[in-house]
Design a protein around this motif. Structure first.
Motif, PDB file in Angstrom:
ATOM      1  N   LEU A  55       0.810  -1.214   0.000  1.00 32.55           N
ATOM      2  CA  LEU A  55       0.000   0.000   0.000  1.00 32.55           C
ATOM      3  C   LEU A  55       0.851   1.275   0.000  1.00 32.55           C
ATOM      4  O   LEU A  55       0.509   2.257  -0.660  1.00 32.55           O
ATOM      5  N   THR A  56       1.957   1.242   0.748  1.00 33.96           N
ATOM      6  CA  THR A  56       2.711   2.476   0.954  1.00 33.96           C
ATOM      7  C   THR A  56       3.889   2.640   0.013  1.00 33.96           C
ATOM      8  O   THR A  56       4.347   3.765  -0.222  1.00 33.96           O
ATOM      9  N   GLY A  57       4.428   1.511  -0.481  1.00 33.17           N
ATOM     10  CA  GLY A  57       5.638   1.601  -1.286  1.00 33.17           C
ATOM     11  C   GLY A  57       6.829   2.076  -0.472  1.00 33.17           C
ATOM     12  O   GLY A  57       7.788   2.623  -1.032  1.00 33.17           O
ATOM     13  N   ASP A  58       6.819   1.837   0.826  1.00 42.00           N
ATOM     14  CA  ASP A  58       7.886   2.322   1.681  1.00 42.00           C
ATOM     15  C   ASP A  58       9.002   1.284   1.770  1.00 42.00           C
ATOM     16  O   ASP A  58       8.754   0.113   2.074  1.00 42.00           O
ATOM     17  N   ALA A  66      11.033  -8.700  -1.538  1.00 38.66           N
ATOM     18  CA  ALA A  66      12.227  -8.203  -2.220  1.00 38.66           C
ATOM     19  C   ALA A  66      11.850  -7.377  -3.448  1.00 38.66           C
ATOM     20  O   ALA A  66      12.457  -6.331  -3.727  1.00 38.66           O
ATOM     21  N   ASN A  67      10.842  -7.855  -4.176  1.00 39.61           N
ATOM     22  CA  ASN A  67      10.395  -7.102  -5.352  1.00 39.61           C
ATOM     23  C   ASN A  67       9.808  -5.742  -4.963  1.00 39.61           C
ATOM     24  O   ASN A  67      10.062  -4.726  -5.627  1.00 39.61           O
ATOM     25  N   LEU A  68       9.038  -5.704  -3.887  1.00 37.17           N
ATOM     26  CA  LEU A  68       8.491  -4.431  -3.406  1.00 37.17           C
ATOM     27  C   LEU A  68       9.614  -3.497  -2.954  1.00 37.17           C
ATOM     28  O   LEU A  68       9.568  -2.281  -3.180  1.00 37.17           O
ATOM     29  N   TRP A  69      10.603  -4.078  -2.322  1.00 25.54           N
ATOM     30  CA  TRP A  69      11.738  -3.299  -1.848  1.00 25.54           C
ATOM     31  C   TRP A  69      12.521  -2.711  -3.028  1.00 25.54           C
ATOM     32  O   TRP A  69      12.954  -1.563  -3.006  1.00 25.54           O
ATOM     33  N   PRO A 122      15.205   1.509  -5.717  1.00 25.15           N
ATOM     34  CA  PRO A 122      15.846   0.849  -6.868  1.00 25.15           C
ATOM     35  C   PRO A 122      17.364   0.921  -6.864  1.00 25.15           C
ATOM     36  O   PRO A 122      17.996   0.135  -7.576  1.00 25.15           O
ATOM     37  N   ASN A 123      17.962   1.812  -6.110  1.00 25.79           N
ATOM     38  CA  ASN A 123      19.420   1.926  -6.107  1.00 25.79           C
ATOM     39  C   ASN A 123      20.078   1.151  -4.965  1.00 25.79           C
ATOM     40  O   ASN A 123      21.291   1.197  -4.812  1.00 25.79           O
ATOM     41  N   ASN A 124      19.285   0.468  -4.167  1.00 31.00           N
ATOM     42  CA  ASN A 124      19.827  -0.342  -3.076  1.00 31.00           C
ATOM     43  C   ASN A 124      20.094  -1.758  -3.599  1.00 31.00           C
ATOM     44  O   ASN A 124      19.177  -2.419  -4.076  1.00 31.00           O
ATOM     45  N   PRO A 125      21.329  -2.266  -3.522  1.00 28.56           N
ATOM     46  CA  PRO A 125      21.617  -3.592  -4.087  1.00 28.56           C
ATOM     47  C   PRO A 125      21.033  -4.747  -3.284  1.00 28.56           C
ATOM     48  O   PRO A 125      20.847  -5.842  -3.809  1.00 28.56           O
TER      49      PRO A 125
END
Length: 605
Positions: free
Chosen positions: A113-116, A140-143, A148-151
């Motif tokens: 819901l939040t995309g946090d 993991a996909n939501l994260w 997007p720049n966190n490996p």
């Protein structure tokens, strides 16, 4: 909160659809402990921890003045609302109370819901802890979408997909992970490389070579070497291993892989040379040292191999598994006395581990010391070897005069090893039948079946012991086995072959043997049975194919006799005679071959 009493987690916390008193701004709710906190959700997590731990004694004495309906909830990225705060509190309390399923479900819901990123991260960690791969991949996909720049989420997802064997799906994720020197993922690729398809191997090589051109390291180069070896390009594999060793001589995996590659090519001395510098350390790496000893044996440098084997055991005295393996390695290379000494030392140090007794028994048997071998075999108790130990005792006492001694040993074993009782009955019955005590064998099996009436090994053994005229009893026992074990290939084959020998129920016999063959397509006894029933059905040419396969795997006189008859029935008398003469030279007095000679009217010499 320390003072909150919640019995059913979510059900016990009424959702704040309506509140009494005047509604407070969200910013006020997240600073309940007097700490100024902004409203993004990541800050809310911190505020929640404070409120759960440090505000438990505060009370709100504001009297209720009115009921106000709250506005509809809206989700805006990075902003906190009352529903999210409520769910996060529930998730945290659930986690504290070890209701991890509820905690994970709630965090995943709010992450969607939040995309946090912090909430998605929290969901991923909980899913990892619970070993829930589907939820972990979702988190993991939501994260990834949230950050997007966190490996890290790419590393988690790629590793998970690699573990699941979905190598193609993992490939694009690895680009992100490798940009941040993800060593664990590289190690996982190395471990899974032998499961890649040719196209997947090529794609992974391409990806890693691009990475190596940008920033090379020993782990990356070693992984490339493993992939090239998997591809069959040993030259490039060796180049990458050498480059990895040059980059970091302390990264021992590169040296290990290089030595293994050279060993696979038969270059034993080169592999030994690659390992020798590491043997000079005060405490050599155990894995490299073990490989070094193996290579010395393979290079036929036996004297040095024995010396290094003893040194290996001396260097790692607290590693009983390594010590045991070294003793087996010595035994495998016919170094009997050093192996015996190590096995005996293991027994002295670990008297409750009876496994060395089995191998000491083998050593004594090899030396012709029958009684000493039996003394060791009767002391074996470990599940992996105990059954085989008593089979070896029966083989060592393979003379009718030893009947009383063998029966006493097996009776004592049945008393002391009740879990092995039925197997010991089978060993004794087979021994009695082999030495022409058929009636005694059947009486023993009847006695055993009185105690274990549905034991399939006893039923099968009795069926194989009965005389052919007892076809009804044989069939009854084998049908009973198949009742409990319908996929028992041995029983299917035995019943089918028995019907082919002693009845004219050929179609039924064929169906049983065909079922057995589907279960064990390379078993020579079943291939022989299939050839025999086809011959009985008048299909000699088809029979030859199966009988030839059986003969190639197991050139037993009975199989040979069947193939001889099939050649003759197929109009190949010369082939039949040639095989008959060949087999009679090896087995001049065999009854099966004698019957085959009669059946094809072979000329008498």
């Amino acid at each position: 909160m320390a003072t909150v009493n919640i019995s059913n987690m979510k059900a016990s916390i009424a959702k704040p659809r309506f509140i009494t008193a005047k509604p407070k701004p969200i910013a006020t709710l997240v600073s309940l402990c007097g700490r100024k906190i902004t409203t993004p959700i990541t800050a809310a997590l911190i505020a929640m921890v404070f409120s759960l731990s440090g505000c438990s004694t505060q009370q709100n004495n504001t009297p209720a003045t009115e009921t106000v309906q709250l506005p509809e909830i809206e989700y805006r990225r990075g902003e906190l609302n009352r529903e999210t705060l409520y769910d996060l509190i529930v998730a945290e309390i659930a986690g504290q109370r070890k209701a991890f399923d509820l905690s994970l479900e709630t965090y995943l819901h709010q992450a969607q819901l939040t995309g946090d990123p912090v909430i998605a991260q929290r969901a991923a960690y909980i899913a990892q802890y619970l070993q829930r791969p589907d939820e972990l991949l979702l988190a993991a996909n939501l994260w990834q979408k949230a950050e997007p720049n966190n490996p890290e989420p790419y590393q988690i997802a790629a590793s998970l997909l690699l573990h699941k064997g979905d190598f193609s799906a993992a490939l694009p994720l690895l680009q992100h992970a490798l940009n941040h020197s993800d060593k664990q993922t590289l190690i996982l690729i190395s471990a899974q490389a032998d499961q890649f398809t040719a196209d997947e191997t090529k794609a992974y090589i391409s990806l890693l070579e691009q990475q190596a051109n940008q920033a090379s390291n020993a782990i990356l180069l070693t992984t490339l070497g493993i992939l090239y070896a998997q591809q069959g390009d040993n030259v490039k594999a060796l180049q990458r291993f050498n480059a990895a060793i040059l980059d970091d001589p302390e990264y021992l995996e590169a040296t290990l892989q290089k030595a293994e590659l050279l060993r696979a090519q038969g270059a034993f001395q080169q592999a030994i040379t690659a390992l020798e510098p590491y043997m000079e350390a005060d405490l050599p790496n155990q894995q490299l040292f073990t490989l070094y000893v193996q290579l010395l044996f393979q290079a036929k440098q036996t004297q040095q191999a024995v010396q290094q084997s003893l040194l290996l055991v001396e260097t790692f005295p607290e590693e009983p598994q390594l010590t045991f393996y070294t003793a087996l390695l010595l035994l495998e290379n016919d170094q009997i006395e050093p192996s015996r000494n190590i096995m005996q030392a293991l027994l002295n140090r670990y008297p409750n581990n009876t496994t060395p007794h089995y191998y000491l028994g083998l050593i004594e048997q090899h030396n012709g010391a029958i009684n000493a071998a039996i003394d060791h075999f009767v002391k074996v108790k470990d599940n992996a070897n105990v059954h085989q130990a008593f089979r070896r005792i029966a083989a060592l006492l393979d003379d009718a005069d030893n009947r009383s001694r063998l029966q006493a040993i097996l009776q004592d074993a049945r008393n002391n090893l009740p879990s092995l009782e039925t197997q010991l009955y089978v060993i004794e019955a087979e021994w009695l039948n082999r030495h022409d005590f058929k009636d005694e064998a059947l009486s023993l099996l009847d006695e055993a079946l009185q105690q274990h009436r549905d034991d399939t090994s006893l039923l099968y053994t009795r069926a194989m012991t009965l005389d052919p005229q007892d076809i009804d009893l044989i069939e009854q026992d084998l049908r009973q086995v198949l009742k409990f074990e319908p996929d028992n290939a041995m029983a299917l084959n035995a019943l089918g072959y028995t019907l082919s020998l002693y009845t004219d129920r050929f179609d039924e016999a064929y169906a049983l043997i065909d079922a057995a063959l589907n279960l064990s397509p390379s078993d020579p006894s079943i291939l022989d049975s299939m050839g025999w029933i086809l011959l009985k059905q008048g299909k000699a040419n088809e029979a030859i194919d199966f009988l030839q396969q059986a003969y190639d795997r197991f050139p037993d006189p009975e199989v040979s006799a069947h193939l001889i008859q099939a050649y003759h029935a197929a109009g190949q008398p010369q082939a039949a005679l040639k095989l008959l003469k060949k087999e009679q030279l090896k087995h001049p007095d065999n009854d099966f071959l004698r019957d085959a000679a009669i059946s094809i009217n072979a000329p008498q010499d």
